[in-house]
Design a protein around this motif. Structure first.
Motif: not given
Length: 79
Positions: A48-61
């Motif tokens: 739901d939170r954009e910052w979590v999406q950025v951290v997890v989405g880019y962090g996994i890669a």
């Protein structure tokens, strides 16, 4: 090479948190490169939170590039 890819992704996450001007050419270039590199992982999970999406989405890669890149480099070095 894997370190450079992970650095690019990490730099974009940092620029995101610093609320960098996305109209700046350098910021736009880093964002485009990171988005291309993390395209396969960004929508793997949704939050739901954009910052979590950025951290997890880019962090996994970024972590995947580091782990796989270093495993390959270690194998090639041993030969």
């Amino acid at each position: 090479m894997a370190d450079v890819m992970a650095f690019t992704i990490g730099l974009w996450v940092l620029l995101y948190f610093l609320d960098a001007n996305r109209g700046n050419g350098l910021v736009e270039f880093i964002h485009d490169a990171a988005t291309w590199l993390a395209g396969w992982s960004y929508d793997l999970f949704t939050f739901d939170r954009e910052w979590v999406q950025v951290v997890v989405g880019y962090g996994i890669a970024a972590v995947a590039y580091l782990v796989i890149g270093h495993l390959i480099a270690g194998r090639l070095y041993r030969r």
